[in-house]
Design a protein around this motif. Structure first.
Motif, PDB file in Angstrom:
ATOM      1  N   ILE A 107       3.373  68.004  12.264  1.00 11.75           N
ATOM      2  CA  ILE A 107       2.888  67.894  13.637  1.00 11.75           C
ATOM      3  C   ILE A 107       2.869  69.267  14.287  1.00 11.75           C
ATOM      4  O   ILE A 107       3.616  70.161  13.891  1.00 11.75           O
ATOM      5  N   GLY A 108       2.035  69.410  15.291  1.00  4.71           N
ATOM      6  CA  GLY A 108       1.991  70.608  16.116  1.00  4.71           C
ATOM      7  C   GLY A 108       2.189  70.183  17.558  1.00  4.71           C
ATOM      8  O   GLY A 108       1.792  69.077  17.953  1.00  4.71           O
ATOM      9  N   ALA A 109       2.827  71.034  18.351  1.00  2.00           N
ATOM     10  CA  ALA A 109       3.084  70.704  19.754  1.00  2.00           C
ATOM     11  C   ALA A 109       3.097  71.980  20.589  1.00  2.00           C
ATOM     12  O   ALA A 109       3.358  73.068  20.081  1.00  2.00           O
ATOM     13  N   SER A 110       2.843  71.797  21.882  1.00  2.00           N
ATOM     14  CA  SER A 110       2.756  72.918  22.826  1.00  2.00           C
ATOM     15  C   SER A 110       3.962  72.944  23.745  1.00  2.00           C
ATOM     16  O   SER A 110       4.627  71.913  23.939  1.00  2.00           O
ATOM     17  N   PRO A 111       4.257  74.109  24.339  1.00  2.00           N
ATOM     18  CA  PRO A 111       5.385  74.202  25.271  1.00  2.00           C
ATOM     19  C   PRO A 111       5.313  73.109  26.342  1.00  2.00           C
ATOM     20  O   PRO A 111       4.251  72.835  26.898  1.00  2.00           O
ATOM     21  N   GLY A 112       6.463  72.481  26.559  1.00  2.00           N
ATOM     22  CA  GLY A 112       6.562  71.414  27.555  1.00  2.00           C
ATOM     23  C   GLY A 112       6.372  70.027  26.977  1.00  2.00           C
ATOM     24  O   GLY A 112       6.785  69.039  27.591  1.00  2.00           O
ATOM     25  N   ASP A 113       5.772  69.921  25.785  1.00  2.00           N
ATOM     26  CA  ASP A 113       5.614  68.608  25.165  1.00  2.00           C
ATOM     27  C   ASP A 113       6.986  68.019  24.846  1.00  2.00           C
ATOM     28  O   ASP A 113       7.895  68.745  24.411  1.00  2.00           O
ATOM     29  N   LEU A 114       7.131  66.728  25.039  1.00  2.00           N
ATOM     30  CA  LEU A 114       8.363  66.025  24.688  1.00  2.00           C
ATOM     31  C   LEU A 114       8.172  65.352  23.336  1.00  2.00           C
ATOM     32  O   LEU A 114       7.297  64.497  23.179  1.00  2.00           O
ATOM     33  N   LEU A 115       8.988  65.741  22.372  1.00  2.00           N
ATOM     34  CA  LEU A 115       8.938  65.096  21.067  1.00  2.00           C
ATOM     35  C   LEU A 115       9.609  63.733  21.140  1.00  2.00           C
ATOM     36  O   LEU A 115       9.185  62.789  20.478  1.00  2.00           O
ATOM     37  N   PHE A 116      10.675  63.656  21.919  1.00  2.00           N
ATOM     38  CA  PHE A 116      11.305  62.382  22.248  1.00  2.00           C
ATOM     39  C   PHE A 116      12.176  62.590  23.466  1.00  2.00           C
ATOM     40  O   PHE A 116      12.498  63.721  23.834  1.00  2.00           O
ATOM     41  N   GLU A 117      12.539  61.478  24.116  1.00  4.27           N
ATOM     42  CA  GLU A 117      13.399  61.521  25.295  1.00  4.27           C
ATOM     43  C   GLU A 117      14.672  60.755  25.034  1.00  4.27           C
ATOM     44  O   GLU A 117      14.694  59.808  24.230  1.00  4.27           O
ATOM     45  N   ALA A 118      15.740  61.140  25.732  1.00  2.30           N
ATOM     46  CA  ALA A 118      16.997  60.398  25.655  1.00  2.30           C
ATOM     47  C   ALA A 118      16.690  58.941  25.999  1.00  2.30           C
ATOM     48  O   ALA A 118      15.939  58.662  26.930  1.00  2.30           O
ATOM     49  N   GLY A 119      17.234  58.037  25.208  1.00  9.95           N
ATOM     50  CA  GLY A 119      17.005  56.620  25.423  1.00  9.95           C
ATOM     51  C   GLY A 119      15.905  56.040  24.550  1.00  9.95           C
ATOM     52  O   GLY A 119      15.843  54.834  24.345  1.00  9.95           O
ATOM     53  N   GLU A 161       8.512  76.725  22.634  1.00  9.96           N
ATOM     54  CA  GLU A 161       7.472  77.658  22.200  1.00  9.96           C
ATOM     55  C   GLU A 161       6.515  76.879  21.316  1.00  9.96           C
ATOM     56  O   GLU A 161       6.946  75.951  20.629  1.00  9.96           O
ATOM     57  N   GLU A 162       5.259  77.265  21.337  1.00 10.06           N
ATOM     58  CA  GLU A 162       4.281  76.613  20.456  1.00 10.06           C
ATOM     59  C   GLU A 162       4.952  76.363  19.112  1.00 10.06           C
ATOM     60  O   GLU A 162       5.543  77.286  18.531  1.00 10.06           O
ATOM     61  N   CYS A 163       4.909  75.129  18.627  1.00 12.46           N
ATOM     62  CA  CYS A 163       5.675  74.870  17.407  1.00 12.46           C
ATOM     63  C   CYS A 163       4.955  73.956  16.435  1.00 12.46           C
ATOM     64  O   CYS A 163       4.021  73.243  16.786  1.00 12.46           O
ATOM     65  N   GLU A 164       5.443  74.027  15.217  1.00  9.25           N
ATOM     66  CA  GLU A 164       5.040  73.158  14.117  1.00  9.25           C
ATOM     67  C   GLU A 164       6.319  72.566  13.562  1.00  9.25           C
ATOM     68  O   GLU A 164       7.340  73.245  13.457  1.00  9.25           O
ATOM     69  N   CYS A 165       6.255  71.286  13.224  1.00 13.69           N
ATOM     70  CA  CYS A 165       7.419  70.614  12.642  1.00 13.69           C
ATOM     71  C   CYS A 165       6.968  69.726  11.492  1.00 13.69           C
ATOM     72  O   CYS A 165       5.837  69.235  11.479  1.00 13.69           O
ATOM     73  N   LEU A 166       7.865  69.530  10.570  1.00 20.31           N
ATOM     74  CA  LEU A 166       7.723  68.485   9.567  1.00 20.31           C
ATOM     75  C   LEU A 166       8.586  67.323  10.032  1.00 20.31           C
ATOM     76  O   LEU A 166       9.666  67.544  10.609  1.00 20.31           O
ATOM     77  N   THR A 167       8.126  66.099   9.794  1.00 14.07           N
ATOM     78  CA  THR A 167       8.916  64.928  10.188  1.00 14.07           C
ATOM     79  C   THR A 167       9.080  63.994   8.991  1.00 14.07           C
ATOM     80  O   THR A 167       8.243  63.974   8.078  1.00 14.07           O
ATOM     81  N   LEU A 168      10.174  63.246   9.025  1.00 15.55           N
ATOM     82  CA  LEU A 168      10.434  62.221   8.014  1.00 15.55           C
ATOM     83  C   LEU A 168      10.874  60.969   8.755  1.00 15.55           C
ATOM     84  O   LEU A 168      11.818  61.017   9.548  1.00 15.55           O
ATOM     85  N   SER A 169      10.202  59.859   8.502  1.00  8.90           N
ATOM     86  CA  SER A 169      10.523  58.607   9.192  1.00  8.90           C
ATOM     87  C   SER A 169      11.779  57.958   8.604  1.00  8.90           C
ATOM     88  O   SER A 169      12.149  58.224   7.454  1.00  8.90           O
ATOM     89  N   ARG A 170      12.401  57.120   9.397  1.00 10.22           N
ATOM     90  CA  ARG A 170      13.584  56.394   8.933  1.00 10.22           C
ATOM     91  C   ARG A 170      13.225  55.525   7.732  1.00 10.22           C
ATOM     92  O   ARG A 170      13.961  55.473   6.752  1.00 10.22           O
ATOM     93  N   ARG A 171      12.103  54.843   7.797  1.00  9.84           N
ATOM     94  CA  ARG A 171      11.688  53.964   6.694  1.00  9.84           C
ATOM     95  C   ARG A 171      11.564  54.760   5.391  1.00  9.84           C
ATOM     96  O   ARG A 171      12.063  54.347   4.342  1.00  9.84           O
ATOM     97  N   ASP A 172      10.922  55.951   5.468  1.00 10.88           N
ATOM     98  CA  ASP A 172      10.761  56.762   4.257  1.00 10.88           C
ATOM     99  C   ASP A 172      12.088  57.347   3.783  1.00 10.88           C
ATOM    100  O   ASP A 172      12.328  57.461   2.582  1.00 10.88           O
ATOM    101  N   PHE A 173      12.958  57.702   4.725  1.00  6.17           N
ATOM    102  CA  PHE A 173      14.289  58.189   4.352  1.00  6.17           C
ATOM    103  C   PHE A 173      15.044  57.109   3.583  1.00  6.17           C
ATOM    104  O   PHE A 173      15.680  57.392   2.561  1.00  6.17           O
TER     105      PHE A 173
END
Length: 169
Positions: A41-53, A109-121
């Motif tokens: 995934i790619g995301a920009s400054p200020g984007d929320l990847l997730f929120e508490a709760g 900061e402008e970012c790139e991440c790799l993600t792994l889902s719980r199901r795949d884990f």
């Protein structure tokens, strides 16, 4: 805006994972299996990847940029608990338990991440194994300690940290 993409070849992703502490030393065939399950995934400054709760459904590896981990504090405002940079992982507790997210992850900061889902884990772990059950128990204990620690810290710690900037790595 958060976007999913496939800019890197599987070999490039394997090389990226070799530099991440969690994956260092894993045999190539295991890394290739993990890479086959990951999303970019790619995301920009200020984007929320997730929120508490939020319900946690994946964990993240920062491959470019930076992500702040934030917690709302009593009396209003937020405290920066950590900044995750290239090679850092976060959100891993989501793979082990069904508890809601403890903190918010906001792109710094402008970012790139790799993600792994719980199901795949869980597939990687071979389903409901003794090892996975043990990790869940440890995860619950760590979460409980983290909640108590954040709740018990004096507000002055937050003020001192915000004046001095992020802690050195």
């Amino acid at each position: 805006m958060i976007t999913e993409h496939e800019d890197r070849s599987p070999d490039e992703v394997v090389e990226t994972l070799r530099r991440v502490g969690l994956f260092k030393g894993l045999p190539a065939d295991e890394l290739e299996t993990v890479v086959g399950l990951m999303k970019e995934i790619g995301a920009s400054p200020g984007d929320l990847l997730f929120e508490a709760g939020d319900q946690g459904d994946k964990f993240y590896i920062v491959t470019e940029g930076a992500v702040e981990i934030l917690k709302q504090v009593p009396g209003g405002g937020e405290e920066r608990l950590a900044v995750r940079r290239v090679g850092d992982v976060f959100g891993e507790m989501a793979l082990l338990n069904d508890a809601p997210r403890f903190a918010t992850a906001r792109v710094a900061e402008e970012c790139e991440c790799l993600t792994l889902s719980r199901r795949d884990f869980e597939k990687l772990m071979g389903g409901d194994s003794l090892a996975l059950r043990m990790m869940r128990i440890l995860s619950q204990a760590l979460r409980a300690l983290g909640v108590r620690f954040v709740a018990s810290r004096p507000r002055s710690w937050s003020r001192l940290r915000s004046r001095s900037g992020p802690s050195p790595r």
